[in-house]
Write a protein that holds these residues in place. Structure first.
Motif, PDB file in Angstrom:
ATOM      1  N   VAL A  75       5.769 -14.728  32.229  1.00 59.13           N
ATOM      2  CA  VAL A  75       4.648 -15.144  33.078  1.00 59.13           C
ATOM      3  C   VAL A  75       3.345 -15.118  32.285  1.00 59.13           C
ATOM      4  CG1 VAL A  75       3.199 -14.464  35.006  1.00 59.13           C
ATOM      5  CG2 VAL A  75       5.664 -14.442  35.246  1.00 59.13           C
ATOM      6  N   LEU A  76       3.126 -14.026  31.544  1.00 63.21           N
ATOM      7  CA  LEU A  76       1.853 -13.864  30.848  1.00 63.21           C
ATOM      8  C   LEU A  76       1.642 -14.973  29.826  1.00 63.21           C
ATOM      9  CD1 LEU A  76       1.990 -10.032  30.343  1.00 63.21           C
ATOM     10  CD2 LEU A  76       0.393 -11.284  31.772  1.00 63.21           C
ATOM     11  N   LEU A  77       2.704 -15.318  29.114  1.00 67.72           N
ATOM     12  CA  LEU A  77       2.574 -16.350  28.094  1.00 67.72           C
ATOM     13  C   LEU A  77       2.915 -17.729  28.650  1.00 67.72           C
ATOM     14  CD1 LEU A  77       4.117 -14.316  25.175  1.00 67.72           C
ATOM     15  CD2 LEU A  77       1.726 -14.822  25.557  1.00 67.72           C
ATOM     16  N   ARG A  78       3.217 -17.786  29.921  1.00 68.34           N
ATOM     17  CA  ARG A  78       3.586 -19.042  30.601  1.00 68.34           C
ATOM     18  C   ARG A  78       4.651 -19.788  29.820  1.00 68.34           C
ATOM     19  NH1 ARG A  78      -0.158 -23.210  32.826  1.00 68.34           N
ATOM     20  NH2 ARG A  78       1.526 -23.400  34.310  1.00 68.34           N
ATOM     21  N   ASN A  79       5.654 -19.051  29.411  1.00 72.94           N
ATOM     22  CA  ASN A  79       6.704 -19.661  28.628  1.00 72.94           C
ATOM     23  C   ASN A  79       8.025 -19.036  29.030  1.00 72.94           C
ATOM     24  OD1 ASN A  79       8.450 -20.568  26.670  1.00 72.94           O
ATOM     25  ND2 ASN A  79       6.901 -20.493  25.074  1.00 72.94           N
ATOM     26  N   PRO A  80       8.919 -19.813  29.642  1.00 72.83           N
ATOM     27  CA  PRO A  80      10.176 -19.232  30.109  1.00 72.83           C
ATOM     28  C   PRO A  80      11.075 -18.776  28.972  1.00 72.83           C
ATOM     29  CG  PRO A  80      10.120 -21.599  30.524  1.00 72.83           C
ATOM     30  CD  PRO A  80       8.790 -21.237  29.969  1.00 72.83           C
ATOM     31  N   LEU A  81      10.674 -19.010  27.728  1.00 73.92           N
ATOM     32  CA  LEU A  81      11.505 -18.579  26.619  1.00 73.92           C
ATOM     33  C   LEU A  81      10.838 -17.467  25.810  1.00 73.92           C
ATOM     34  CD1 LEU A  81      12.805 -22.085  25.504  1.00 73.92           C
ATOM     35  CD2 LEU A  81      13.965 -20.418  26.916  1.00 73.92           C
ATOM     36  N   ALA A  82       9.889 -16.755  26.419  1.00 70.73           N
ATOM     37  CA  ALA A  82       9.277 -15.605  25.739  1.00 70.73           C
ATOM     38  C   ALA A  82      10.135 -14.368  25.977  1.00 70.73           C
ATOM     39  CB  ALA A  82       7.870 -15.367  26.274  1.00 70.73           C
ATOM     40  N   ASP A  83      10.047 -13.388  25.098  1.00 65.71           N
ATOM     41  CA  ASP A  83      10.795 -12.146  25.314  1.00 65.71           C
ATOM     42  C   ASP A  83       9.890 -10.941  25.085  1.00 65.71           C
ATOM     43  OD1 ASP A  83      10.684 -11.505  22.658  1.00 65.71           O
ATOM     44  OD2 ASP A  83      12.836 -11.275  22.406  1.00 65.71           O
ATOM     45  N   ASN A 206       3.452 -14.515  40.915  1.00 69.43           N
ATOM     46  CA  ASN A 206       3.721 -15.918  41.268  1.00 69.43           C
ATOM     47  C   ASN A 206       2.490 -16.771  41.017  1.00 69.43           C
ATOM     48  OD1 ASN A 206       6.126 -14.986  42.152  1.00 69.43           O
ATOM     49  ND2 ASN A 206       5.688 -15.217  44.334  1.00 69.43           N
ATOM     50  N   VAL A 207       1.323 -16.238  41.376  1.00 63.80           N
ATOM     51  CA  VAL A 207       0.083 -16.986  41.198  1.00 63.80           C
ATOM     52  C   VAL A 207      -0.237 -17.111  39.715  1.00 63.80           C
ATOM     53  CG1 VAL A 207      -2.381 -16.976  41.688  1.00 63.80           C
ATOM     54  CG2 VAL A 207      -0.778 -16.215  43.416  1.00 63.80           C
ATOM     55  N   MET A 208       0.020 -16.033  38.969  1.00 61.82           N
ATOM     56  CA  MET A 208      -0.304 -16.036  37.549  1.00 61.82           C
ATOM     57  C   MET A 208       0.610 -16.978  36.756  1.00 61.82           C
ATOM     58  SD  MET A 208      -0.915 -11.983  37.344  1.00 61.82           S
ATOM     59  CE  MET A 208      -0.993 -11.784  35.595  1.00 61.82           C
ATOM     60  N   SER A 209       1.809 -17.237  37.311  1.00 60.27           N
ATOM     61  CA  SER A 209       2.700 -18.194  36.636  1.00 60.27           C
ATOM     62  C   SER A 209       2.043 -19.557  36.498  1.00 60.27           C
ATOM     63  CB  SER A 209       4.002 -18.392  37.408  1.00 60.27           C
ATOM     64  OG  SER A 209       4.473 -17.206  37.913  1.00 60.27           O
ATOM     65  N   ALA A 210       1.068 -19.844  37.379  1.00 57.37           N
ATOM     66  CA  ALA A 210       0.417 -21.151  37.337  1.00 57.37           C
ATOM     67  C   ALA A 210      -0.757 -21.158  36.360  1.00 57.37           C
ATOM     68  CB  ALA A 210      -0.047 -21.539  38.732  1.00 57.37           C
ATOM     69  N   GLY A 211      -0.984 -20.058  35.643  1.00 60.34           N
ATOM     70  CA  GLY A 211      -2.029 -20.042  34.631  1.00 60.34           C
ATOM     71  C   GLY A 211      -3.253 -19.246  35.058  1.00 60.34           C
ATOM     72  N   ALA A 212      -4.089 -18.922  34.080  1.00 61.54           N
ATOM     73  CA  ALA A 212      -5.243 -18.048  34.330  1.00 61.54           C
ATOM     74  C   ALA A 212      -6.257 -18.698  35.272  1.00 61.54           C
ATOM     75  CB  ALA A 212      -5.912 -17.683  33.011  1.00 61.54           C
ATOM     76  N   LEU A 213      -6.495 -20.012  35.095  1.00 62.28           N
ATOM     77  CA  LEU A 213      -7.480 -20.681  35.945  1.00 62.28           C
ATOM     78  C   LEU A 213      -7.025 -20.664  37.401  1.00 62.28           C
ATOM     79  CD1 LEU A 213     -10.006 -22.414  36.407  1.00 62.28           C
ATOM     80  CD2 LEU A 213      -8.605 -24.420  35.954  1.00 62.28           C
ATOM     81  N   GLN A 214      -5.775 -21.064  37.623  1.00 62.40           N
ATOM     82  CA  GLN A 214      -5.240 -21.100  38.976  1.00 62.40           C
ATOM     83  C   GLN A 214      -5.247 -19.699  39.594  1.00 62.40           C
ATOM     84  OE1 GLN A 214      -4.981 -23.470  40.799  1.00 62.40           O
ATOM     85  NE2 GLN A 214      -3.025 -23.814  41.776  1.00 62.40           N
ATOM     86  N   ALA A 215      -4.904 -18.687  38.786  1.00 64.26           N
ATOM     87  CA  ALA A 215      -4.898 -17.311  39.286  1.00 64.26           C
ATOM     88  C   ALA A 215      -6.287 -16.917  39.754  1.00 64.26           C
ATOM     89  CB  ALA A 215      -4.391 -16.361  38.209  1.00 64.26           C
TER      90      ALA A 215
END
Lengths: 322, 258
Positions: A75-83, A206-215
């Motif tokens: 979520v933080l890096l908005r990348n489903p392939l981060a670990d 969930n909100v943060m998944s949409a990015g910092a601006l949207q959050a």
């Protein structure tokens, strides 16, 4: 695609049951073959209670921590392939632990050293990545990758110059190994605090998944909230690494798989990932210590052997969806 | 009382001065159009009005209170913004994506109610997306994902809507659909909207007021019918704009280089 609604209850039953079942399996299987724990004589029962079960419980906790930290990092890096290791946390932890072993700092427990290393690594990444200009995930990600490479170099240096006798145990630790992992009581406080916070923040995620601006637009004081989740993710990863070394791919594959099964709503995703991450690592560790019995494999090798092809498969799928 | 107002607001991004000492009042029922050439800072000004970009001097007032002193959550209950770009990276159904708009109205431990769900479905339906409610938000066309983002703002149900080029990627029919929806929200529910856009003729149709950004901090603000004329628009866009009037409709057309 979103899975159908009917099997959802069934899925949760399986997820919840996977925990006691995996523990039972871990308690029954050993280098002497398969025995149900209730059908054992007294010495073997002690083996189960004092060796197998504590190790299995540690595996359960480590697996859950890694899976949760993976969800958060994605979520933080908005990348489903981060670990969880993407920001160099495992490198920092490993470097500190190794330094402790090499320089004979025996008065400090290795897990504590590892945890300090993970936190230091996080601080380094954030101080370097903040600099000037706006906060950006790409910047943090790149800084993390470079810092991780730096830790890697330090670790290689220590391994190359260190005494040969300790090489084997160090390698096990770097690959991720649960044979000495025990859950000690002082983990419980930060662990419970972290989990309670996550429970309250699930919808924020969930909100943060949409990015910092949207959050920010949807009412999260974005920067503060992002730092908070980064800190929790590092705490969880630091705990996991300090217990069992850098076990790879659990924090990457499990969140991804669970997203496919229960969707991206973190109120479902987080518990699902914690449950399955835990039981997955218990099973992997049981396999690691029985498959070549009496020799024991580091569990990190097994998770990587399972994880790499699975990751490539999921990556391929992700590319096709775009 | 004005829903949103600015007092001597100066905004800058990098070296670009967006506005200098801007003072406007956006009252309930007003639909403002924000017009200006590319790169003049329309997005930055909207972000400043939303409180996510710092002002150089002056202040933004929401319901008469200084925006920067309010908590983000209380701001989000009164003010929503449609960003210029939205990119979805995680699988979720469209209904779930729209439902995220309820976030500022719920406490940390609350779950969305059936009423919230109905609101999300209704917002999707009003934008012609009812068939997509169960579909994933990842495989949408440009126009669909634009409308989905707007649905999230409608579900958020703010009194002040800031819209950054809401008609991007939309065909003419959908442009009219969403502007009708927005217009009804503004007139029927005593809300207000500030919308950045490039189609002058949509502004003449839907906006009660316009704010023109000329660059270098210069601006003009006022009722649409008083402000929009050939002279001003030609100056604004640095090209010749002509007013064509066939008796029933007045349309501005590009008529070549200035």
């Amino acid at each position: 695609m979103i899975p159908a609604k009917l099997p959802r209850l069934l899925l949760w039953i399986v997820l919840v049951l996977s925990v006691p079942l995996s523990l039972l399996l871990a308690a029954s299987a050993g280098s002497t073959g398969w025995h149900w724990p209730w059908a054992l004589d007294e010495t073997m029962q002690r083996v189960v209670l004092e060796l197998r079960l504590p190790r299995a419980i540690a595996a359960l906790v480590v697996g859950s921590l890694l899976a949760l930290a993976g969800c958060l990092m994605q979520v933080l890096l908005r990348n489903p392939l981060a670990d969880p290791y993407v920001l160099g946390l495992s490198g920092g932890a490993a470097a500190f632990a190794l330094a402790g072993m090499m320089f004979g700092l025996t008065f400090i427990p290795v897990p504590l050293l590892a945890f300090c290393g993970a936190l230091l690594s996080l601080l380094v990444v954030f101080v370097l990545a903040r600099g000037r200009g706006p906060w950006s995930t790409t910047r943090i990600l790149l800084t993390g990758v470079v810092v991780a490479a730096g830790w890697g170099a330090l670790i290689s240096l220590m391994l190359a110059t260190g005494p040969d006798a300790s090489l084997r145990s160090m390698l096990f630790w770097l690959m991720g190994d649960l044979s000495h992992a025990r859950l000690s009581a002082w983990w419980l406080l930060p662990l419970t605090a972290g989990l309670a916070l996550l429970w309250l923040r699930a919808r924020s995620l969930n909100v943060m998944s949409a990015g910092a601006l949207q959050a920010a637009l949807l009412g999260e004081s974005s920067q503060a909230r992002f730092w908070e989740i980064y800190l929790v993710a590092s705490l969880l990863t630091g705990l996991a690494v300090s217990m069992a070394g850098a076990i790879g791919f659990v924090g990457l594959i499990i969140p991804h798989l669970m997203r496919l099964l229960v969707g991206s709503d973190h109120r479902r995703l987080l518990p699902a990932a914690a449950l399955f991450g835990g039981s997955f690592l218990v099973l992997a560790d049981t396999l690691a210590r029985t498959v070549l019995a009496p020799r024991q494999l580091p569990v990190g090798v097994l998770t990587a052997l399972i994880g790499v092809p699975l990751f490539l498969l999921l990556l391929n799928r992700a590319v096709r969806i775009r | 009382m004005a829903l949103l107002s600015t007092r001597d607001l100066s905004v800058q991004i990098g070296d670009v001065v967006v506005v200098e000492s801007l003072s406007i009042e956006v009252a309930p029922g007003q639909f403002w159009g924000l017009l200006g050439p590319n790169g003049v800072g329309k997005t930055t000004l909207l972000k400043t009005l939303a409180g996510v970009h710092p002002a150089c001097s002056g202040e933004v007032l929401l319901d008469g209170k200084t925006l920067s002193t309010l908590k983000r959550r209380s701001v989000a209950r009164r003010l929503g913004m449609l960003p210029q770009h939205t990119r979805y990276v995680f699988e979720a159904s469209c209904e779930q994506t729209a439902l995220v708009g309820r976030h500022p109205h719920l406490r940390a431990w609350d779950r969305e109610s059936e009423a919230d769900r109905a609101r999300a479905r209704q917002a999707l339906a009003s934008l012609g997306l009812e068939k997509l409610a169960e579909r994933s938000c990842m495989n949408l066309s440009g126009g669909e994902s634009r409308r989905l983002a707007l649905a999230t703002v409608l579900v958020q149900d703010p009194a002040v809507m800031l819209l950054d080029e809401p008609t991007n990627h939309l065909d003419p029919a959908n442009q009219v659909t969403i502007l009708d929806v927005l217009g009804r929200q503004v007139r029927g529910h005593d809300k207000a909207a500030v919308m950045a856009l490039h189609e002058v003729n949509l502004a003449t149709c839907y906006c009660t007021h316009v704010l023109l950004l000329y660059g270098n901090g210069e601006y003009e603000a006022g009722p649409t019918d008083q402000l929009l004329d050939e002279q001003r628009l030609s100056r604004l866009y640095q090209c010749k704009m002509r007013l064509v009037d066939d008796g029933s409709q007045r349309v501005f057309a590009v008529a070549g280089q200035s």
